[in-house]
Design an enzyme around this catalytic site. Structure first.
Site, mmCIF file in Angstrom:
data_model
loop_
_atom_site.group_PDB
_atom_site.id
_atom_site.type_symbol
_atom_site.label_atom_id
_atom_site.label_comp_id
_atom_site.label_asym_id
_atom_site.label_seq_id
_atom_site.Cartn_x
_atom_site.Cartn_y
_atom_site.Cartn_z
ATOM 1 C CB ALA A 293 -47.356 -7.459 22.208
ATOM 2 C CG ASP A 294 -42.579 -6.471 24.527
ATOM 3 O OD1 ASP A 294 -42.329 -7.643 24.821
ATOM 4 O OD2 ASP A 294 -42.107 -5.919 23.519
ATOM 5 C CG MET A 295 -45.717 -1.681 27.472
ATOM 6 S SD MET A 295 -44.499 -1.423 28.800
ATOM 7 C CE MET A 295 -43.257 -2.641 28.373
#
Length: 401
Positions: free
Chosen positions: A171-173
């Protein structure tokens, strides 16, 4: 030759992963990214999963992977004097990026309206878990939570395991790459029209965009993802991961032509006359038996032995690599994916960090600037924005920087 964002200045309030990932992509393309951090402590990502020298110097590997190419200035944003420092950096800047909870940076006095008064054509990108508006705007956003609430976990796992999270902060990437694209688009428009804009970017929206295939199948045809583990959503027994003598092999066979080639590769051309191999319906109806046969057959040879056999017959397969085997494979090494840099200031040696995902014919992404120590460039940046030596000394003495 100048890189794509040479001469572009980005004032970067982001921390942890998704925001720094976004600004790192632009730094690799030449942008001057000024990272604002809390004095002494710095970005909280600096110590996450860090040990030994990397913990001692607050330069954890996870932090370094998304902060190369940047300069760091350490400012106490709650100090009244901070406003003038940030004001000078924003004046003439092209963009601001931040990923505080919605409303936090406004309360600190550095919101979009404040920035626009200083630089009317500023691009201001706010990254959050759920967006700047809506009933969940202020909810905490962590990678696992976003995977869960977006429906990603419900499409990952098996009936036995239940939902599973992806084994890296997807999700962050994903959000980082989306934010980099949004910033690049806005900067292109800024150059064409002279106008800035406000960008409201959500981690949840980013994951749902990543799940485009699943979302489209559901909204159009009502097909909800199931917990299929390593099996393909085509529900054919020939598309899965199977054990070999020494590892695992991913087999992606979902057309009749591929299945016939698979029979030849396995040394059983007679199977090509059987419905369970020569039709998609047969491969689905006899799913368990097809998988049992493939498991038995493929376990007779090593992965390395199967690869040339499958390639010769034109069967789409891939070894299930360890991270080491993937990163140091001949193909990835050939493309110079890893960036070799001097270790951060004060640490001997060199480090290798992941680069970006494309090569350009002119001025490919890259940097020779190591990840910064906390506030490493504070005095350099203050002097650049016309603070005198005496003013800089006072800012240090009063704990503003």
């Amino acid at each position: 030759m100048a890189k794509a964002f040479e001469g572009v200045r980005i004032v970067d309030f982001t921390q942890v992963l998704c925001g720094p990932m976004a600004t790192a992509q632009l730094a690799l393309l030449g942008a001057d990214v000024i990272k604002i951090e809390q004095p002494e402590i710095g970005d909280q990502m600096r110590l996450l999963s860090a040990r030994d020298i990397w913990a001692e110097t607050r330069c954890g590997p996870g932090f370094m992977g998304v902060n190369y190419g940047k300069r760091s200035i350490a400012i106490n944003l709650k100090a009244p004097e901070a406003e003038e420092i940030v004001r000078r950096m924003v004046r003439g800047a092209n963009a601001i990026a931040e990923n505080f909870k919605p409303g936090v940076l406004e309360r600190l006095g550095f919101g979009y309206e404040w920035a626009r008064e200083i630089e009317p054509n500023i691009v201001y990108c706010s990254i959050s878990g759920f967006g700047q508006q809506g009933p969940m705007r202020g909810a905490g956003a962590y990678d696992g939570a976003i995977q869960a609430i977006s429906g990603m976990m419900a499409a990952t796992g098996t009936p036995e395991t239940g939902p599973l999270r992806v084994g890296f902060p997807v999700a962050d990437m994903t959000t980082g790459f989306n934010a980099a694209f949004a910033l690049a688009s806005a900067l292109y428009r800024q150059k064409a029209t002279g106008e800035g804009q406000y960008i409201d970017l959500s981690m949840t929206d980013s994951i749902l965009s990543l799940m485009n295939y699943s979302v489209s199948r559901y909204t159009v045809a009502g097909d909800e993802p199931q917990l299929l583990g390593n099996n393909s959503p085509t529900f054919q027994g020939t598309s899965s991961v199977f054990p070999t003598k020494d590892g695992f092999l991913n087999v992606s066979v979902f057309t009749d032509k591929m299945a016939l080639r698979l029979c030849d590769a396995l040394g059983h051309p007679e199977w090509k006359e059987e419905r369970r191999w020569n039709t998609g319906a047969g491969r689905t109806e006899d799913f368990d038996e097809v998988q049992r046969i493939l498991t038995e057959e493929l376990s007779q040879k090593t992965t390395a032995e199967w690869m040339p056999i499958m390639e010769r017959e034109g069967v789409p397969v891939a070894p299930v690599n360890s991270l080491h085997d993937a990163v140091y494979s001949e193909q990835v090494q050939h493309r110079n994916f890893l960036i070799d840099l001097p270790a951060p200031t004060g640490i001997d040696g060199t480090i290798s960090l992941p680069g970006t995902s494309f090569i350009a014919s002119e001025d490919s992404p890259g940097t020779d600037r190591s990840p910064p120590r906390v506030g490493e460039h504070t005095d350099e940046i203050l002097a650049e924005f016309d603070f005198s030596d005496m003013e800089i000394a006072v800012l240090h003495d009063t704990g503003v920087v």
